[in-house]
Write a protein that holds these residues in place. Structure first.
Motif, PDB file in Angstrom:
ATOM      1  N   ILE A   6       5.092  27.936  69.453  1.00 21.16           N
ATOM      2  CA  ILE A   6       6.345  27.901  68.713  1.00 21.16           C
ATOM      3  C   ILE A   6       6.793  29.329  68.463  1.00 21.16           C
ATOM      4  O   ILE A   6       6.033  30.150  67.952  1.00 21.16           O
ATOM      5  N   GLU A   7       8.024  29.623  68.836  1.00 25.76           N
ATOM      6  CA  GLU A   7       8.616  30.935  68.599  1.00 25.76           C
ATOM      7  C   GLU A   7       9.503  30.824  67.365  1.00 25.76           C
ATOM      8  O   GLU A   7      10.439  30.025  67.337  1.00 25.76           O
ATOM      9  N   TYR A  45       0.644  34.769  65.905  1.00 21.69           N
ATOM     10  CA  TYR A  45       0.785  36.193  66.167  1.00 21.69           C
ATOM     11  C   TYR A  45       2.054  36.663  65.451  1.00 21.69           C
ATOM     12  O   TYR A  45       3.139  36.146  65.712  1.00 21.69           O
ATOM     13  N   VAL A  46       1.907  37.623  64.553  1.00 18.52           N
ATOM     14  CA  VAL A  46       3.040  38.155  63.814  1.00 18.52           C
ATOM     15  C   VAL A  46       3.477  39.459  64.486  1.00 18.52           C
ATOM     16  O   VAL A  46       2.676  40.379  64.644  1.00 18.52           O
ATOM     17  N   THR A  47       4.737  39.508  64.893  1.00 17.91           N
ATOM     18  CA  THR A  47       5.304  40.733  65.468  1.00 17.91           C
ATOM     19  C   THR A  47       6.371  41.247  64.495  1.00 17.91           C
ATOM     20  O   THR A  47       6.496  40.741  63.379  1.00 17.91           O
ATOM     21  N   ASP A  48       7.130  42.248  64.891  1.00 18.34           N
ATOM     22  CA  ASP A  48       8.124  42.818  63.977  1.00 18.34           C
ATOM     23  C   ASP A  48       9.114  41.785  63.452  1.00 18.34           C
ATOM     24  O   ASP A  48       9.391  41.737  62.258  1.00 18.34           O
ATOM     25  N   ASN A  49       9.668  40.975  64.355  1.00 16.30           N
ATOM     26  CA  ASN A  49      10.748  40.062  63.978  1.00 16.30           C
ATOM     27  C   ASN A  49      10.529  38.608  64.364  1.00 16.30           C
ATOM     28  O   ASN A  49      11.457  37.803  64.283  1.00 16.30           O
ATOM     29  N   ILE A  51       7.333  35.283  64.771  1.00 17.09           N
ATOM     30  CA  ILE A  51       5.967  34.775  64.711  1.00 17.09           C
ATOM     31  C   ILE A  51       5.819  33.798  65.868  1.00 17.09           C
ATOM     32  O   ILE A  51       6.691  32.955  66.095  1.00 17.09           O
ATOM     33  N   TYR A  52       4.734  33.929  66.604  1.00 18.76           N
ATOM     34  CA  TYR A  52       4.409  33.015  67.694  1.00 18.76           C
ATOM     35  C   TYR A  52       3.212  32.194  67.235  1.00 18.76           C
ATOM     36  O   TYR A  52       2.140  32.749  67.003  1.00 18.76           O
ATOM     37  N   CYS A  53       3.407  30.895  67.071  1.00 20.44           N
ATOM     38  CA  CYS A  53       2.355  30.019  66.551  1.00 20.44           C
ATOM     39  C   CYS A  53       1.842  29.107  67.652  1.00 20.44           C
ATOM     40  O   CYS A  53       2.620  28.621  68.480  1.00 20.44           O
ATOM     41  N   VAL A  54       0.556  28.835  67.616  1.00 13.44           N
ATOM     42  CA  VAL A  54      -0.071  27.897  68.547  1.00 13.44           C
ATOM     43  C   VAL A  54      -0.517  26.684  67.742  1.00 13.44           C
ATOM     44  O   VAL A  54      -1.220  26.823  66.730  1.00 13.44           O
ATOM     45  N   TYR A  55      -0.074  25.523  68.180  1.00 10.56           N
ATOM     46  CA  TYR A  55      -0.390  24.265  67.498  1.00 10.56           C
ATOM     47  C   TYR A  55      -0.918  23.254  68.504  1.00 10.56           C
ATOM     48  O   TYR A  55      -0.466  23.218  69.652  1.00 10.56           O
ATOM     49  N   ASN A  56      -1.834  22.411  68.048  1.00  8.59           N
ATOM     50  CA  ASN A  56      -2.210  21.194  68.763  1.00  8.59           C
ATOM     51  C   ASN A  56      -1.452  20.076  68.073  1.00  8.59           C
ATOM     52  O   ASN A  56      -1.514  19.954  66.839  1.00  8.59           O
ATOM     53  N   ALA A  57      -0.734  19.286  68.844  1.00  9.41           N
ATOM     54  CA  ALA A  57       0.079  18.218  68.257  1.00  9.41           C
ATOM     55  C   ALA A  57       0.291  17.124  69.294  1.00  9.41           C
ATOM     56  O   ALA A  57       0.280  17.389  70.494  1.00  9.41           O
ATOM     57  N   PRO A  58       0.511  15.902  68.824  1.00  9.05           N
ATOM     58  CA  PRO A  58       0.711  14.816  69.784  1.00  9.05           C
ATOM     59  C   PRO A  58       2.012  14.937  70.573  1.00  9.05           C
ATOM     60  O   PRO A  58       2.104  14.472  71.698  1.00  9.05           O
ATOM     61  N   ASP A  59       3.028  15.595  69.974  1.00  6.52           N
ATOM     62  CA  ASP A  59       4.321  15.704  70.644  1.00  6.52           C
ATOM     63  C   ASP A  59       5.181  16.772  69.974  1.00  6.52           C
ATOM     64  O   ASP A  59       4.852  17.272  68.895  1.00  6.52           O
ATOM     65  N   GLU A  60       6.276  17.103  70.615  1.00  8.46           N
ATOM     66  CA  GLU A  60       7.189  18.122  70.106  1.00  8.46           C
ATOM     67  C   GLU A  60       7.829  17.687  68.787  1.00  8.46           C
ATOM     68  O   GLU A  60       8.086  18.513  67.903  1.00  8.46           O
ATOM     69  N   GLU A  68      10.569  21.615  59.797  1.00  8.81           N
ATOM     70  CA  GLU A  68      11.564  21.177  58.819  1.00  8.81           C
ATOM     71  C   GLU A  68      10.957  21.080  57.424  1.00  8.81           C
ATOM     72  O   GLU A  68      11.550  21.544  56.447  1.00  8.81           O
ATOM     73  N   GLU A  69       9.779  20.497  57.326  1.00 12.57           N
ATOM     74  CA  GLU A  69       9.167  20.287  56.019  1.00 12.57           C
ATOM     75  C   GLU A  69       8.621  21.578  55.411  1.00 12.57           C
ATOM     76  O   GLU A  69       8.588  21.718  54.190  1.00 12.57           O
ATOM     77  N   SER A  70       8.217  22.517  56.245  1.00 12.37           N
ATOM     78  CA  SER A  70       7.664  23.771  55.733  1.00 12.37           C
ATOM     79  C   SER A  70       8.744  24.807  55.440  1.00 12.37           C
ATOM     80  O   SER A  70       8.504  25.762  54.708  1.00 12.37           O
ATOM     81  N   GLY A  71       9.916  24.626  56.049  1.00  9.69           N
ATOM     82  CA  GLY A  71      10.995  25.586  55.863  1.00  9.69           C
ATOM     83  C   GLY A  71      10.927  26.774  56.798  1.00  9.69           C
ATOM     84  O   GLY A  71      11.685  27.735  56.655  1.00  9.69           O
ATOM     85  N   PHE A  72      10.036  26.732  57.781  1.00  7.73           N
ATOM     86  CA  PHE A  72       9.932  27.806  58.760  1.00  7.73           C
ATOM     87  C   PHE A  72      10.719  27.423  60.010  1.00  7.73           C
ATOM     88  O   PHE A  72      10.653  26.287  60.453  1.00  7.73           O
ATOM     89  N   PRO A  73      11.456  28.366  60.614  1.00  9.22           N
ATOM     90  CA  PRO A  73      12.222  28.028  61.809  1.00  9.22           C
ATOM     91  C   PRO A  73      11.309  27.738  62.998  1.00  9.22           C
ATOM     92  O   PRO A  73      10.183  28.233  63.069  1.00  9.22           O
ATOM     93  N   ALA A  74      11.791  26.920  63.894  1.00  9.62           N
ATOM     94  CA  ALA A  74      11.120  26.683  65.180  1.00  9.62           C
ATOM     95  C   ALA A  74      12.204  26.857  66.240  1.00  9.62           C
ATOM     96  O   ALA A  74      12.766  25.886  66.737  1.00  9.62           O
ATOM     97  N   ASN A  75      12.507  28.127  66.543  1.00 11.83           N
ATOM     98  CA  ASN A  75      13.613  28.427  67.447  1.00 11.83           C
ATOM     99  C   ASN A  75      13.357  27.992  68.874  1.00 11.83           C
ATOM    100  O   ASN A  75      14.284  27.642  69.598  1.00 11.83           O
ATOM    101  N   LYS A  76      12.098  28.016  69.281  1.00 10.14           N
ATOM    102  CA  LYS A  76      11.749  27.561  70.631  1.00 10.14           C
ATOM    103  C   LYS A  76      10.351  26.949  70.577  1.00 10.14           C
ATOM    104  O   LYS A  76       9.426  27.552  70.039  1.00 10.14           O
ATOM    105  N   ILE A  77      10.233  25.762  71.135  1.00 10.44           N
ATOM    106  CA  ILE A  77       8.951  25.057  71.197  1.00 10.44           C
ATOM    107  C   ILE A  77       8.651  24.812  72.669  1.00 10.44           C
ATOM    108  O   ILE A  77       9.450  24.208  73.382  1.00 10.44           O
ATOM    109  N   SER A  78       7.502  25.304  73.119  1.00 13.26           N
ATOM    110  CA  SER A  78       7.120  25.158  74.527  1.00 13.26           C
ATOM    111  C   SER A  78       5.746  24.518  74.610  1.00 13.26           C
ATOM    112  O   SER A  78       4.806  24.980  73.952  1.00 13.26           O
TER     113      SER A  78
END
Length: 91
Positions: A6-7, A45-49, A51-60, A68-78
């Protein structure tokens, strides 16, 4: 279980203090606990601007729900299709 990267675009995030990162991690973990064990935060991974997060999840959709529930953006999910490292080059 599928793995996702997640970007999150968060200007200035690299300047957050350890305490602020701790609070953000607690927020994320609290949401994950309520969602159940089917979604897991591996690391970020936290960079200047960004955060790149790695998650295990059943689906996107689960990843989007967490964002949505945490209030953190998920600008791109791959979805991760393969993992390689230096040992991949070995014969």
């Amino acid at each position: 279980m599928p793995k996702f990267v997640i970007e999150r675009e968060m200007p200035g995030v690299g300047n957050l203090s350890q305490e602020q990162l701790h609070e953000a991690a607690q927020t994320s973990c609290g949401v994950l606990m309520n969602m159940g064990p089917q979604i897991q935060w591996v690391h970020s991974y936290v960079t200047d601007n960004k955060i790149y997060c790695v998650y295990n999840a059943p689906d996107e959709a689960s990843v989007k729900k967490h964002a949505e529930e945490s209030g953190f953006p998920a600008n791109k999910i791959s979805q991760v299709r393969a993992i390689i490292d230096p040992t991949t080059a070995e014969v």
